[in-house]
Motif scaffolding. Structure first.
Motif, short mmCIF file in Angstrom:
data_model
loop_
_atom_site.label_atom_id
_atom_site.label_comp_id
_atom_site.label_asym_id
_atom_site.label_seq_id
_atom_site.Cartn_x
_atom_site.Cartn_y
_atom_site.Cartn_z
N LEU A 198 -42.92 73.39 4.76
CA LEU A 198 -42.83 73.79 6.16
C LEU A 198 -42.39 72.61 7.01
N ALA A 199 -41.91 72.97 8.22
CA ALA A 199 -41.48 71.98 9.20
C ALA A 199 -42.20 72.25 10.51
N ALA A 200 -42.56 71.19 11.21
CA ALA A 200 -43.26 71.32 12.50
C ALA A 200 -43.20 69.96 13.20
N PRO A 201 -43.30 69.96 14.53
CA PRO A 201 -43.40 68.67 15.23
C PRO A 201 -44.72 67.98 14.87
N GLU A 202 -44.64 66.69 14.55
CA GLU A 202 -45.83 65.91 14.23
C GLU A 202 -46.23 65.03 15.41
N TYR A 203 -47.53 64.76 15.50
CA TYR A 203 -48.06 63.94 16.58
C TYR A 203 -48.97 62.88 15.97
N CYS A 204 -48.37 61.78 15.59
CA CYS A 204 -49.09 60.74 14.85
C CYS A 204 -49.98 59.88 15.74
N ASN A 205 -49.84 60.05 17.07
CA ASN A 205 -50.71 59.30 17.98
C ASN A 205 -52.04 60.00 18.21
N ALA A 206 -52.17 61.24 17.74
CA ALA A 206 -53.43 61.97 17.88
C ALA A 206 -54.46 61.42 16.91
N ASN A 207 -55.73 61.57 17.26
CA ASN A 207 -56.82 61.08 16.41
C ASN A 207 -57.03 62.06 15.26
N PHE A 208 -56.35 61.80 14.17
CA PHE A 208 -56.36 62.70 13.03
C PHE A 208 -57.75 62.83 12.42
N THR A 209 -58.50 61.75 12.41
CA THR A 209 -59.81 61.76 11.74
C THR A 209 -60.80 62.69 12.43
N SER A 210 -60.59 62.98 13.72
CA SER A 210 -61.56 63.78 14.47
C SER A 210 -61.60 65.24 14.03
N TYR A 211 -60.60 65.68 13.28
CA TYR A 211 -60.57 67.07 12.83
C TYR A 211 -61.48 67.31 11.62
N PHE A 212 -62.03 66.22 11.07
CA PHE A 212 -62.87 66.34 9.88
C PHE A 212 -64.22 65.66 10.13
N THR A 213 -65.23 66.16 9.46
CA THR A 213 -66.60 65.71 9.71
C THR A 213 -66.90 64.40 8.97
N PRO A 214 -67.97 63.70 9.37
CA PRO A 214 -68.40 62.52 8.61
C PRO A 214 -68.68 62.84 7.15
N THR A 215 -69.12 64.06 6.87
CA THR A 215 -69.35 64.46 5.48
C THR A 215 -68.06 64.35 4.67
N PHE A 216 -66.96 64.76 5.27
CA PHE A 216 -65.68 64.68 4.58
C PHE A 216 -65.28 63.23 4.32
N TRP A 217 -65.33 62.41 5.37
CA TRP A 217 -64.83 61.04 5.24
C TRP A 217 -65.75 60.17 4.38
N SER A 218 -67.02 60.53 4.29
CA SER A 218 -67.96 59.72 3.49
C SER A 218 -67.92 60.08 2.01
N ASN A 219 -67.21 61.15 1.67
CA ASN A 219 -67.10 61.57 0.27
C ASN A 219 -65.76 61.07 -0.28
N PRO A 220 -65.78 60.08 -1.18
CA PRO A 220 -64.52 59.50 -1.67
C PRO A 220 -63.62 60.54 -2.32
N THR A 221 -64.19 61.49 -3.01
CA THR A 221 -63.36 62.50 -3.68
C THR A 221 -62.57 63.31 -2.66
N LEU A 222 -63.19 63.59 -1.51
CA LEU A 222 -62.53 64.39 -0.48
C LEU A 222 -61.56 63.56 0.34
N SER A 223 -61.99 62.40 0.79
CA SER A 223 -61.15 61.58 1.67
C SER A 223 -59.89 61.09 0.96
N LEU A 224 -59.95 60.99 -0.38
CA LEU A 224 -58.76 60.58 -1.13
C LEU A 224 -57.66 61.65 -1.12
#
Length: 354
Positions: A198-224
């Motif tokens: 797919l194609a879409a406009p990207e916005y790399c200045n947005a805070n990408f990490t905020s869309y996912f919970t601390p549970t996601f980022w603290s799990n190495p299997t998921l964050s990878l």
């Protein structure tokens, strides 16, 4: 023998249920719309085959390579926005008779009325309505910050490759709260190179990490999941999708797997967007930002007025809580809502005769 009346609280619940059913049934008849002007192809437009099938007098050949395929969801609450979006697409298209609309609806009872409404306002429009069984996704939806985001129809875009005919290889997906001010053929011609789905406009200045919970980022299997990917936020309200690649890659299943995990352990916020980010972010074809001037509906909490992003504009998108037709009706419009108003086909609300 006289029948025992139900307790008062049961009577109240029955009345409430009746009112909800009546409201849902009459939602699609809340508005009536005027007929849009007729839009014709320019001389340079390629000819496409007209396929007469019963009552579908304006159904074009869905397998025509020259057709521009546009997919949208269709429901009563957003019908006014959908009508304006269709109007804007046709008005600015150089080949409006070559645009085929694929509408997805989960309201089986209202489909006939929706079909009649669109046919009345756009007598020459080539379109089909596809029924969407929302039970396929309703059990996978997690609550988000705005109840409107939890509507099962928001997830229909996940299933376009299954719903649309197999011969449709490429489609432009559009939300119902936007208008185009440029030729959609330019957007449809976006190249999807390097095997992008797919194609879409990207916005790399947005805070990408905020869309996912601390549970996601603290799990190495998921964050990878994002390892080796230059993952950026993109808005799923405007996308060009290669349905062939989607089907071959079984991407509906991949999105569903993330949604199933979300039900077991909350790993993201904000409805239907994060599963798309998990599967596609960092691996999409670029589109100029002019094709999604999004966020005009304000944030998902208050819906405050916003300005346009810097740069040219080809598409205005009222994503967020505030919708232009609601604010206009309330006589509390934002300045940019005036850019939506010319595409509004509302005639007059149905009024109860005294």
């Amino acid at each position: 023998m006289s029948k025992t009346k139900p307790p008062h609280h049961q009577q109240f619940l029955l009345l409430l249920l009746f009112l909800l059913i009546v409201t849902a049934t009459n939602a699609a008849t809340k508005y009536k719309f005027k007929e849009a002007p007729q839009f014709y192809n320019s001389q340079n437009c390629p000819n496409i085959i007209i396929n007469q099938q019963g009552d579908e007098d304006h159904l074009i050949n869905t397998c025509s390579a020259e057709a521009i395929h546009v997919a949208m969801t269709l429901d009563a609450p957003y019908l006014r926005g959908s009508m304006a979006a269709i109007h804007s697409v046709l008005q600015h298209s150089s080949c409006p008779q070559n645009v085929l609309f694929h509408f997805v609806s989960s309201d089986k009872d209202a489909n006939n009325l929706l079909h009649e409404t669109i046919s009345h306002s756009f007598p020459s429009l080539s379109f089909q309505i596809y029924p969407f069984d929302d039970t396929a996704v309703s059990g996978l939806i997690s609550t988000s910050i705005r109840s409107a985001l939890d509507c099962p129809l928001n997830y229909a875009r996940n299933y376009l490759a299954n719903l649309l005919p197999p011969c449709v290889h490429k489609v432009v997906y559009l939300d119902s709260d936007l208008v185009l001010v440029d030729d959609i053929s330019k957007l449809a011609a976006t190249p999807l190179e390097d095997h992008a789905v797919l194609a879409a406009p990207e916005y790399c200045n947005a805070n990408f990490t905020s869309y996912f919970t601390p549970t996601f980022w603290s799990n190495p299997t998921l964050s990878l999941t994002f390892s080796g990917r230059n993952a950026c936020y993109f808005n799923t309200g405007v996308m060009v999708i290669d349905l062939e690649r989607w089907r071959k890659g079984d991407y509906t299943r991949k999105i569903v797997e993330w949604m199933e995990l979300q039900k077991r352990m909350r790993i993201y916020e904000l409805g239907s967007l994060p599963p798309f980010l998990l599967v596609f972010a960092g691996n999409i074809a670029p589109v100029d930002h002019r094709w999604n001037q999004h966020g005009l509906g304000g944030d998902n909490y208050r819906g405050l007025c916003r300005d346009l992003h810097p740069g040219p504009v080809s598409l205005l998108h009222w994503s967020g809580k505030g919708k232009p037709w609601v604010r206009l009706d309330a006589n509390r419009p934002c300045p940019l809502d005036a850019l939506w108003a010319p595409y509004d086909l509302l005639q007059t609300p149905f009024l109860l005769e005294s």
